[in-house]
Design an enzyme around this catalytic site. Structure first.
Site, short mmCIF file in Angstrom:
data_model
loop_
_atom_site.label_atom_id
_atom_site.label_comp_id
_atom_site.label_asym_id
_atom_site.label_seq_id
_atom_site.Cartn_x
_atom_site.Cartn_y
_atom_site.Cartn_z
N LEU A 108 11.63 -8.93 1.40
CA LEU A 108 11.13 -8.89 2.78
C LEU A 108 9.79 -8.17 2.80
O LEU A 108 9.70 -6.99 2.47
CB LEU A 108 12.13 -8.17 3.69
CG LEU A 108 13.58 -8.68 3.64
CD1 LEU A 108 14.40 -8.00 4.73
CD2 LEU A 108 13.65 -10.20 3.78
N ALA A 168 7.22 -9.00 5.45
CA ALA A 168 6.49 -9.51 6.61
C ALA A 168 6.11 -8.42 7.60
O ALA A 168 5.32 -8.65 8.52
CB ALA A 168 7.32 -10.57 7.32
N ARG A 185 3.66 2.65 10.35
CA ARG A 185 3.54 4.08 10.05
C ARG A 185 2.48 4.38 9.00
O ARG A 185 2.09 5.50 8.79
CB ARG A 185 4.91 4.63 9.57
CG ARG A 185 5.96 4.69 10.68
CD ARG A 185 7.38 4.79 10.13
NE ARG A 185 7.92 3.49 9.73
CZ ARG A 185 9.13 3.32 9.24
NH1 ARG A 185 9.95 4.35 9.07
NH2 ARG A 185 9.56 2.11 8.89
N ASP A 195 8.98 -2.69 -0.17
CA ASP A 195 8.39 -1.35 -0.25
C ASP A 195 9.22 -0.36 -1.04
O ASP A 195 9.30 0.81 -0.69
CB ASP A 195 8.09 -0.82 1.17
CG ASP A 195 9.35 -0.52 1.97
OD1 ASP A 195 10.46 -0.91 1.54
OD2 ASP A 195 9.24 0.11 3.04
N GLU A 204 20.95 2.77 12.25
CA GLU A 204 19.52 3.12 12.14
C GLU A 204 19.28 4.47 12.81
O GLU A 204 19.93 4.82 13.80
CB GLU A 204 18.65 2.04 12.79
CG GLU A 204 18.66 0.74 12.03
CD GLU A 204 18.28 0.90 10.56
OE1 GLU A 204 17.17 1.36 10.27
OE2 GLU A 204 19.12 0.57 9.69
N ARG A 231 -19.81 -4.48 -19.88
CA ARG A 231 -19.11 -5.22 -18.82
C ARG A 231 -19.23 -6.74 -18.97
O ARG A 231 -20.00 -7.23 -19.81
CB ARG A 231 -19.66 -4.79 -17.45
CG ARG A 231 -21.15 -5.04 -17.31
CD ARG A 231 -21.71 -4.38 -16.06
NE ARG A 231 -23.15 -4.53 -15.98
CZ ARG A 231 -23.78 -5.50 -15.31
NH1 ARG A 231 -23.09 -6.40 -14.64
NH2 ARG A 231 -25.09 -5.57 -15.31
N TYR A 277 -33.63 -11.38 -16.34
CA TYR A 277 -33.61 -11.86 -14.95
C TYR A 277 -35.04 -12.11 -14.48
O TYR A 277 -35.87 -11.21 -14.51
CB TYR A 277 -32.93 -10.79 -14.09
CG TYR A 277 -32.67 -11.19 -12.66
CD1 TYR A 277 -32.12 -12.42 -12.35
CD2 TYR A 277 -32.97 -10.31 -11.62
CE1 TYR A 277 -31.88 -12.78 -11.04
CE2 TYR A 277 -32.72 -10.67 -10.30
CZ TYR A 277 -32.18 -11.90 -10.01
OH TYR A 277 -31.94 -12.24 -8.71
N ALA A 314 -42.73 -1.97 -32.72
CA ALA A 314 -42.38 -1.09 -31.60
C ALA A 314 -43.31 -1.34 -30.43
O ALA A 314 -44.49 -1.61 -30.62
CB ALA A 314 -42.46 0.37 -32.06
N ARG A 361 -48.43 -6.34 -28.76
CA ARG A 361 -48.92 -5.17 -28.02
C ARG A 361 -50.42 -5.07 -28.22
O ARG A 361 -50.97 -5.65 -29.15
CB ARG A 361 -48.22 -3.91 -28.50
CG ARG A 361 -48.56 -3.57 -29.93
CD ARG A 361 -47.75 -2.42 -30.47
NE ARG A 361 -48.20 -2.07 -31.81
CZ ARG A 361 -47.42 -1.55 -32.73
NH1 ARG A 361 -46.13 -1.32 -32.48
NH2 ARG A 361 -47.90 -1.25 -33.92
C1 UD1 Z 1 15.09 -0.33 6.49
C2 UD1 Z 1 16.56 -0.40 6.94
C3 UD1 Z 1 17.19 0.98 6.78
C4 UD1 Z 1 17.03 1.48 5.36
C5 UD1 Z 1 15.55 1.46 4.94
C6 UD1 Z 1 15.45 1.76 3.46
C7 UD1 Z 1 16.61 -2.10 8.73
C8 UD1 Z 1 16.70 -2.33 10.17
N1 UD1 Z 1 16.61 -0.82 8.32
O1 UD1 Z 1 14.43 0.53 7.39
O2 UD1 Z 1 18.57 0.90 7.10
O3 UD1 Z 1 17.54 2.79 5.26
O4 UD1 Z 1 14.99 0.15 5.15
O5 UD1 Z 1 14.13 1.86 3.05
O6 UD1 Z 1 16.60 -3.03 7.96
N2 UD1 Z 1 10.35 -6.71 7.34
C9 UD1 Z 1 10.19 -8.07 7.49
N3 UD1 Z 1 10.32 -8.61 8.73
C10 UD1 Z 1 10.60 -7.86 9.82
C11 UD1 Z 1 10.77 -6.47 9.66
C12 UD1 Z 1 10.64 -5.92 8.41
O7 UD1 Z 1 9.94 -8.79 6.54
O8 UD1 Z 1 10.70 -8.46 10.91
C13 UD1 Z 1 10.22 -6.13 5.99
C14 UD1 Z 1 9.15 -5.05 5.88
O9 UD1 Z 1 7.90 -5.61 5.49
C15 UD1 Z 1 9.71 -4.13 4.80
C16 UD1 Z 1 11.21 -4.33 4.89
O10 UD1 Z 1 11.42 -5.50 5.65
O11 UD1 Z 1 9.27 -4.48 3.50
C17 UD1 Z 1 11.89 -3.15 5.56
O12 UD1 Z 1 11.29 -2.93 6.82
P1 UD1 Z 1 10.91 -1.47 7.29
O13 UD1 Z 1 10.27 -1.55 8.59
O14 UD1 Z 1 10.20 -0.74 6.21
O15 UD1 Z 1 12.39 -0.88 7.49
P2 UD1 Z 1 12.83 0.64 7.52
O16 UD1 Z 1 12.54 1.20 8.86
O17 UD1 Z 1 12.27 1.33 6.35
CA CA Z 2 10.89 0.84 4.66
#
Ligand code: UD1
Ligand code: CA
Length: 467
Positions: free
Chosen positions: A13, A15, A20, A115, A165, A344, A398, A434, A451
């Site tokens: 996931l 997206a 933060r 992440d 949560e 390089r 160049y 030279a 030269r």
């Molecule tokens: C999430 C979990 C939480 C867990 C924590 C661990 C949920 C609701 N909560 O919280 O229980 O303890 O991870 O790190 O799942 N993402 C999408 N689509 C969306 C929303 C999020 O792809 O609509 C992806 C984000 O890019 C991210 C991952 O899902 O990579 C988790 O989302 P994030 O917002 O980081 O969740 P947390 O608040 O950390």
């Molecule tokens: Ca997270």
């Protein structure tokens, strides 16, 4: 059923906005060392796909926020990862819903966030293997967090299990330290009846994937929360501070891996090495060295202090003296460069060649045993074997529009302060005097003098009143 006979896919996931993080780049593309956050999860998955234990056969990544950038990164670096679009980011549960077409054909679906860069192949393969062996409907990894804030809490009551949560938790639930890692594996046939029953009636108005846990348990499903012995691998990266902490942990992990494999470092605390760098044993890295990209350092090579290498190959016994900035170039066996050198854009130093003090070499070949010892610019040039380039030599490559080539043969002697106005060729055994400005080709074995002839004006100082 053994893990290898089931078809398991992994859905990453990626997206979310990463609000933060307060950055313009999507969170999963922020760099940790020299690779984006997402690289680390995908690298772990690639290892899982290669390992015989926790076989994962296919891979998809949910993209959305600044999804074009993430998709571009995937297509150029991870062609095996299928991007799936979540146009509106309505939560982690919604992200799994939009991917349904892709995962319904699988037996098991591994879901993990983009992440968690510290996650290792061992933990992930173990999760897959244990899940398949146990016949559970869902297995997920939990851990005790020293600071649980921001995580979903694992609430265990009697035989039930749920994830709440933080924003929805009661004070008592917030005090719990066992948290959800967001790394789950589902039997797809058990996930399907529940995934569309998620609602968004919660503090964030999102479809939470973790809500599935309580739903499955209530429906009589078998859910295993496997409590990891240590927190280290599962930390999510949500804030700049967590990003910096993850970089520190990854950096230390990479250094330890090389030290254990026989790479010597006098001051590991000052050395930085990217995750893709390959180093053989019997290599010495002096203090304050940085190795990035696909740099490869062979046996017996030595990298001196304050040198930064990116996508560089140092062959056996090659030596970078110190203060070198080297990129996209190859240094063959026994070659030596530095101090104070920039190399390089596809330059090659052939066997036993030398590049010395205050020298820049760009897109050029320095032939076997040849030397560019001091103060020179060599660009778009081919230098043969056993040739010496005098101090102050410049290839004038160049003309304001085009970059022109210079070729210099074997056993040449280019006198100090020669300007080689390209395109120009110096034949084998050619010499330049030279201070020459060379605008015409120098035939094999010839001495070119380009030269103004020296003229001495007798008695000048006296006449000019200098004495
Ligand atoms: C999430 C979990 C939480 C867990 C924590 C661990 C949920 C609701 N909560 O919280 O229980 O303890 O991870 O790190 O799942 N993402 C999408 N689509 C969306 C929303 C999020 O792809 O609509 C992806 C984000 O890019 C991210 C991952 O899902 O990579 C988790 O989302 P994030 O917002 O980081 O969740 P947390 O608040 O950390
Ligand atoms: Ca997270």
């Amino acid at each position: 059923m053994s893990a290898s006979r089931c078809v398991t896919g992994a859905l990453v996931l990626a997206a979310g906005k990463g609000t933060r993080m307060k950055s313009d780049l999507p969170k999963v593309l922020l760099p940790v060392l020299d690779q984006p956050v997402l690289y680390y999860v995908l690298d772990t998955l690639r290892r899982c796909m290669a390992s015989s234990k926790g076989r994962v056969q296919s891979l998809a990544v949910v993209v959305g926020h600044r999804g074009e950038t993430v998709q571009e990164y995937l297509s150029s670096n991870w062609p095996e990862a299928l991007p799936l679009w979540q146009h509106e980011q309505l939560g982690t549960g919604h992200a799994v819903q939009i991917a349904k077409e892709w995962w319904t054909g699988l037996d098991h679906l591994l879901v993990l966030p983009g992440d968690v860069p510290l996650l290792t192949e061992g933990s992930l393969s173990a999760l897959v293997q244990d899940h398949v062996a146990s016949g559970a409907d869902c297995s997920f990894i939990s851990f005790h967090a020293a600071d649980p804030s921001g995580y979903g809490r694992v609430v265990r009551e009697r035989k039930e299990i749920a994830i709440i949560e933080e924003k929805d938790a009661t004070k008592a639930q917030k005090a719990l330290t066992e948290v959800n890692s967001a790394i789950y594996i589902f039997k797809t046939s058990s996930l399907l009846p529940h995934i569309y029953r998620l609602d968004n009636e919660n503090a964030q108005g999102e479809f939470y994937l973790p809500d599935i846990i309580a739903m499955m348990v209530r429906a009589g499903g078998k859910v295993t929360a496997s409590l990891a012995p240590e927190e280290g691998e599962f930390a999510g990266i949500n804030t700049p501070l967590q990003l910096a902490d993850a970089a520190t942990a990854l950096r230390r992990r990479i250094l330890r891996r090389h030290l254990s494999a026989g790479v010597r470092m006098q001051d590991p605390d000052s050395v930085w090495i990217g995750p893709e760098v390959v180093i053989s044993d019997n290599v010495l890295l002096e203090p304050s060295v940085q190795l990035w990209g696909r740099t490869k350092v062979d046996r017996g090579a030595h990298v001196g202090s304050f040198s930064i290498l990116r996508n560089v190959v140092l062959e056996e016994d090659a030596c970078v003296v110190s203060h070198a900035v080297l990129s996209d170039s190859v240094f063959r066996k026994g070659s030596q460069v530095g101090p104070f050198i920039v190399v390089r854009d596809g330059a090659v130093f052939e066997e036993d060649s030398r590049g010395g003090k205050f020298v820049e070499v760009k897109k050029s070949r320095v032939g076997k045993g040849s030397k560019v010892p001091h103060l020179a610019y060599i660009g778009d040039a081919e230098i043969g074997a056993e040739t010496n380039i005098g101090a102050g030599t410049i290839t004038c490559n160049y003309d304001g529009k085009n970059k022109n080539p210079t070729t210099i043969g074997d056993r040449c002697f280019i006198g100090s302060d020669t300007m080689l106005v390209a395109p120009v060729n110096v034949g084998d055994d050619g010499f330049t005097a030279a201070g020459s400005v060379i605008t015409q080709d120098v035939p094999e074995g010839a001495l070119a003098v380009g030269r103004v002839k020296q003229r001495n004006i007798e008695g000048w100082a006296k006449r000019a009143g200098k004495k």
